[in-house]
Each structure stands twice: as C-alpha cells, then as structure tokens.
Scaffold this motif. Structure first.
Motif, PDB file in Angstrom:
ATOM      1  N   LEU A 275       1.384 -48.317  13.200  1.00  0.00           N
ATOM      2  CA  LEU A 275       1.429 -47.388  12.076  1.00  0.00           C
ATOM      3  C   LEU A 275       0.934 -46.032  12.523  1.00  0.00           C
ATOM      4  CD1 LEU A 275      -0.038 -49.869   9.505  1.00  0.00           C
ATOM      5  CD2 LEU A 275       2.328 -49.121   9.635  1.00  0.00           C
ATOM      6  N   ALA A 276       1.268 -45.023  11.769  1.00  0.00           N
ATOM      7  CA  ALA A 276       0.889 -43.659  12.121  1.00  0.00           C
ATOM      8  C   ALA A 276      -0.630 -43.515  12.168  1.00  0.00           C
ATOM      9  CB  ALA A 276       1.466 -42.682  11.104  1.00  0.00           C
ATOM     10  N   PRO A 277      -1.146 -42.816  13.176  1.00  0.00           N
ATOM     11  CA  PRO A 277      -2.584 -42.587  13.267  1.00  0.00           C
ATOM     12  C   PRO A 277      -3.049 -41.560  12.237  1.00  0.00           C
ATOM     13  CG  PRO A 277      -1.452 -41.489  15.052  1.00  0.00           C
ATOM     14  CD  PRO A 277      -0.412 -42.270  14.287  1.00  0.00           C
ATOM     15  N   VAL A 278      -4.370 -41.427  12.125  1.00  0.00           N
ATOM     16  CA  VAL A 278      -4.971 -40.479  11.200  1.00  0.00           C
ATOM     17  C   VAL A 278      -4.624 -39.056  11.609  1.00  0.00           C
ATOM     18  CG1 VAL A 278      -7.163 -39.582  10.323  1.00  0.00           C
ATOM     19  CG2 VAL A 278      -6.927 -42.012  10.791  1.00  0.00           C
ATOM     20  N   PRO A 279      -3.949 -38.280  10.747  1.00  0.00           N
ATOM     21  CA  PRO A 279      -3.737 -36.874  11.087  1.00  0.00           C
ATOM     22  C   PRO A 279      -5.031 -36.104  10.834  1.00  0.00           C
ATOM     23  CG  PRO A 279      -2.763 -37.356   8.952  1.00  0.00           C
ATOM     24  CD  PRO A 279      -3.313 -38.649   9.493  1.00  0.00           C
ATOM     25  N   SER A 280      -5.309 -35.140  11.688  1.00  0.00           N
ATOM     26  CA  SER A 280      -6.498 -34.331  11.470  1.00  0.00           C
ATOM     27  C   SER A 280      -6.317 -32.979  12.129  1.00  0.00           C
ATOM     28  CB  SER A 280      -7.735 -35.018  12.032  1.00  0.00           C
ATOM     29  OG  SER A 280      -7.726 -34.959  13.431  1.00  0.00           O
ATOM     30  N   GLU A 281      -7.110 -32.058  11.690  1.00  0.00           N
ATOM     31  CA  GLU A 281      -7.164 -30.732  12.287  1.00  0.00           C
ATOM     32  C   GLU A 281      -8.311 -30.718  13.274  1.00  0.00           C
ATOM     33  OE1 GLU A 281      -5.135 -28.126  11.521  1.00  0.00           O
ATOM     34  OE2 GLU A 281      -4.002 -29.446  10.219  1.00  0.00           O
ATOM     35  N   ALA A 282      -8.143 -30.039  14.386  1.00  0.00           N
ATOM     36  CA  ALA A 282      -9.242 -29.900  15.334  1.00  0.00           C
ATOM     37  C   ALA A 282     -10.331 -29.062  14.681  1.00  0.00           C
ATOM     38  CB  ALA A 282      -8.755 -29.239  16.621  1.00  0.00           C
ATOM     39  N   ALA A 283     -11.562 -29.440  14.892  1.00  0.00           N
ATOM     40  CA  ALA A 283     -12.682 -28.706  14.311  1.00  0.00           C
ATOM     41  C   ALA A 283     -12.856 -27.377  15.020  1.00  0.00           C
ATOM     42  CB  ALA A 283     -13.962 -29.527  14.441  1.00  0.00           C
ATOM     43  N   PRO A 284     -13.103 -26.297  14.252  1.00  0.00           N
ATOM     44  CA  PRO A 284     -13.359 -25.014  14.906  1.00  0.00           C
ATOM     45  C   PRO A 284     -14.630 -25.100  15.744  1.00  0.00           C
ATOM     46  CG  PRO A 284     -13.618 -24.850  12.497  1.00  0.00           C
ATOM     47  CD  PRO A 284     -13.171 -26.245  12.818  1.00  0.00           C
ATOM     48  N   ALA A 285     -14.700 -24.269  16.767  1.00  0.00           N
ATOM     49  CA  ALA A 285     -15.825 -24.315  17.706  1.00  0.00           C
ATOM     50  C   ALA A 285     -17.170 -24.254  16.992  1.00  0.00           C
ATOM     51  CB  ALA A 285     -15.702 -23.183  18.719  1.00  0.00           C
ATOM     52  N   GLU A 286     -17.293 -23.437  15.949  1.00  0.00           N
ATOM     53  CA  GLU A 286     -18.585 -23.313  15.278  1.00  0.00           C
ATOM     54  C   GLU A 286     -18.961 -24.570  14.498  1.00  0.00           C
ATOM     55  OE1 GLU A 286     -15.429 -21.506  12.618  1.00  0.00           O
ATOM     56  OE2 GLU A 286     -15.979 -21.285  14.703  1.00  0.00           O
ATOM     57  N   ALA A 287     -17.996 -25.467  14.229  1.00  0.00           N
ATOM     58  CA  ALA A 287     -18.289 -26.700  13.502  1.00  0.00           C
ATOM     59  C   ALA A 287     -18.721 -27.825  14.434  1.00  0.00           C
ATOM     60  CB  ALA A 287     -17.063 -27.140  12.701  1.00  0.00           C
ATOM     61  N   ARG A 288     -18.597 -27.623  15.720  1.00  0.00           N
ATOM     62  CA  ARG A 288     -18.951 -28.665  16.679  1.00  0.00           C
ATOM     63  C   ARG A 288     -20.464 -28.670  16.912  1.00  0.00           C
ATOM     64  NH1 ARG A 288     -14.803 -26.424  20.549  1.00  0.00           N
ATOM     65  NH2 ARG A 288     -12.892 -27.023  19.533  1.00  0.00           N
ATOM     66  N   PRO A 289     -21.104 -29.809  16.706  1.00  0.00           N
ATOM     67  CA  PRO A 289     -22.543 -29.862  16.974  1.00  0.00           C
ATOM     68  C   PRO A 289     -22.813 -29.593  18.454  1.00  0.00           C
ATOM     69  CG  PRO A 289     -21.822 -31.768  15.704  1.00  0.00           C
ATOM     70  CD  PRO A 289     -20.592 -31.034  16.154  1.00  0.00           C
ATOM     71  N   ALA A 290     -23.730 -28.696  18.710  1.00  0.00           N
ATOM     72  CA  ALA A 290     -24.077 -28.370  20.091  1.00  0.00           C
ATOM     73  C   ALA A 290     -24.742 -29.562  20.750  1.00  0.00           C
ATOM     74  CB  ALA A 290     -25.015 -27.161  20.119  1.00  0.00           C
ATOM     75  N   GLY A 291     -24.355 -29.829  21.976  1.00  0.00           N
ATOM     76  CA  GLY A 291     -25.013 -30.864  22.749  1.00  0.00           C
ATOM     77  C   GLY A 291     -24.661 -32.294  22.385  1.00  0.00           C
ATOM     78  N   LEU A 292     -23.670 -32.507  21.537  1.00  0.00           N
ATOM     79  CA  LEU A 292     -23.278 -33.871  21.191  1.00  0.00           C
ATOM     80  C   LEU A 292     -22.619 -34.508  22.412  1.00  0.00           C
ATOM     81  CD1 LEU A 292     -23.127 -36.029  18.964  1.00  0.00           C
ATOM     82  CD2 LEU A 292     -20.888 -35.113  18.366  1.00  0.00           C
ATOM     83  N   THR A 293     -23.188 -35.592  22.889  1.00  0.00           N
ATOM     84  CA  THR A 293     -22.649 -36.287  24.061  1.00  0.00           C
ATOM     85  C   THR A 293     -21.690 -37.376  23.614  1.00  0.00           C
ATOM     86  OG1 THR A 293     -24.372 -37.965  24.070  1.00  0.00           O
ATOM     87  CG2 THR A 293     -24.817 -35.922  25.320  1.00  0.00           C
ATOM     88  N   ALA A 294     -20.876 -37.853  24.541  1.00  0.00           N
ATOM     89  CA  ALA A 294     -19.962 -38.953  24.242  1.00  0.00           C
ATOM     90  C   ALA A 294     -20.756 -40.180  23.792  1.00  0.00           C
ATOM     91  CB  ALA A 294     -19.102 -39.277  25.457  1.00  0.00           C
ATOM     92  N   GLY A 295     -21.860 -40.463  24.454  1.00  0.00           N
ATOM     93  CA  GLY A 295     -22.679 -41.611  24.072  1.00  0.00           C
ATOM     94  C   GLY A 295     -23.212 -41.509  22.656  1.00  0.00           C
ATOM     95  N   ARG A 296     -23.646 -40.320  22.276  1.00  0.00           N
ATOM     96  CA  ARG A 296     -24.174 -40.111  20.913  1.00  0.00           C
ATOM     97  C   ARG A 296     -23.046 -40.233  19.890  1.00  0.00           C
ATOM     98  NH1 ARG A 296     -27.843 -41.181  17.609  1.00  0.00           N
ATOM     99  NH2 ARG A 296     -28.141 -39.656  15.989  1.00  0.00           N
TER     100      ARG A 296
END
Length: 161
Positions: free
Chosen positions: A19-40
C-alpha cells in the motif's frame, strides 16, 4: 505498508499486500531538533510505538536484533538514495525465524515521536501494522539523507505457530 505472512502450508507460501506509504513534507531546517542522533530518533519511535500499543490494550513490542539490522539497513539505503521504498520481506522471514513480518516506512518527520504519532498512526494501513496482535517483535531504523531529511523504517515480526 507491506505485510508478508508465511502460511501453515509446508511449501511456506507467502502473501503480500503493498500500500502507499505515508506522504509527508520534509521538515524545514529550523524545525529539526539540533543534535538529534539516529539512535535517539529510533528510541523515541520505539517508545512512542509501545505507548500507542498500550493505549490500545496491546502488549508492547520487544526489540529483536535481527529486525533491528533490517530496519537500520533499510533506513540507511533510503537516506543514501534520497527516496522512500520498501525492502523485500521474504529474507526477513527466513533470517529472523519468523512466520509473519511487515514494514512501515516514512520520510520527512523531524523526530521519532512525530513519525509514529503524526505519520504512521494517521494512516489506516500503517496503523494496522502497529496494532497488529500477531506482531510482537520490532526493529526501527532512522537515518538522515545528505540534505538532513530523516528516513525511517519500522520492521515487525511474529511467530504465530
């Protein structure tokens, strides 16, 4: 969402529904939490998924190393190619010793909590995977593409025999 289940037939017939995956918009750079790691990110998604399961009176998922490797590999591949796609699930059945497996993929969600709560839980088919009582094991992978977009893969498994 993709789901594959091995039947009780000795030849281990497989059935799949894509089935079709979840459509989404990429988050703008300012919405990205700083320092979020893949593990977190992965930890947040795992915890959010189990919180949802408990709210719907389902047992929480247990982590499984084999599913985790497949989830991380899929997230890495999607981020490297900067596109979302499903992986072949038959190898997961065999290599992880499962009778049923499924996968949710997404991109563009800024945190692990948001991919679950704002993405997969708002899509009927992805929600079904998360709440499926036959799935008891899970792995979650998350990686950023070169432009910083998060790609996530959630791989489920169960042993129904």
């Amino acid at each position: 969402m993709i789901r594959i289940a091995a039947t009780a037939v000795p030849t281990a017939l497989l059935t799949a529904v894509a089935l079709a995956p979840v459509p989404s918009e990429a988050a703008p750079a300012e919405a990205r939490p700083a320092g979020l790691t893949a593990g977190r990110y992965q930890h947040q998604a795992f915890e959010a998924t189990n919180r949802v399961r408990r709210q719907h009176e389902r047992a929480g998922f247990r982590a499984q190393d084999c599913l985790q490797r497949f989830a991380e590999r899929q997230a890495r591949r999607m981020a490297r190619q900067d596109r979302m796609f499903h992986q072949e699930l038959r190898p997961i059945l065999r290599q992880c010793g499962l009778t049923t497996t499924g996968e949710n993929v997404a991109y563009g969600f800024p945190t692990g909590r948001s991919v679950v709560n704002d993405g997969w839980m708002n899509s009927e088919d992805h929600r079904e995977n998360i709440l499926d009582r036959d799935f008891r094991l899970m792995g979650i992978g998350a990686r950023r593409s070169a432009d910083g977009t998060w790609y996530a893969a959630q791989v489920f498994g169960g042993r129904t025999r």
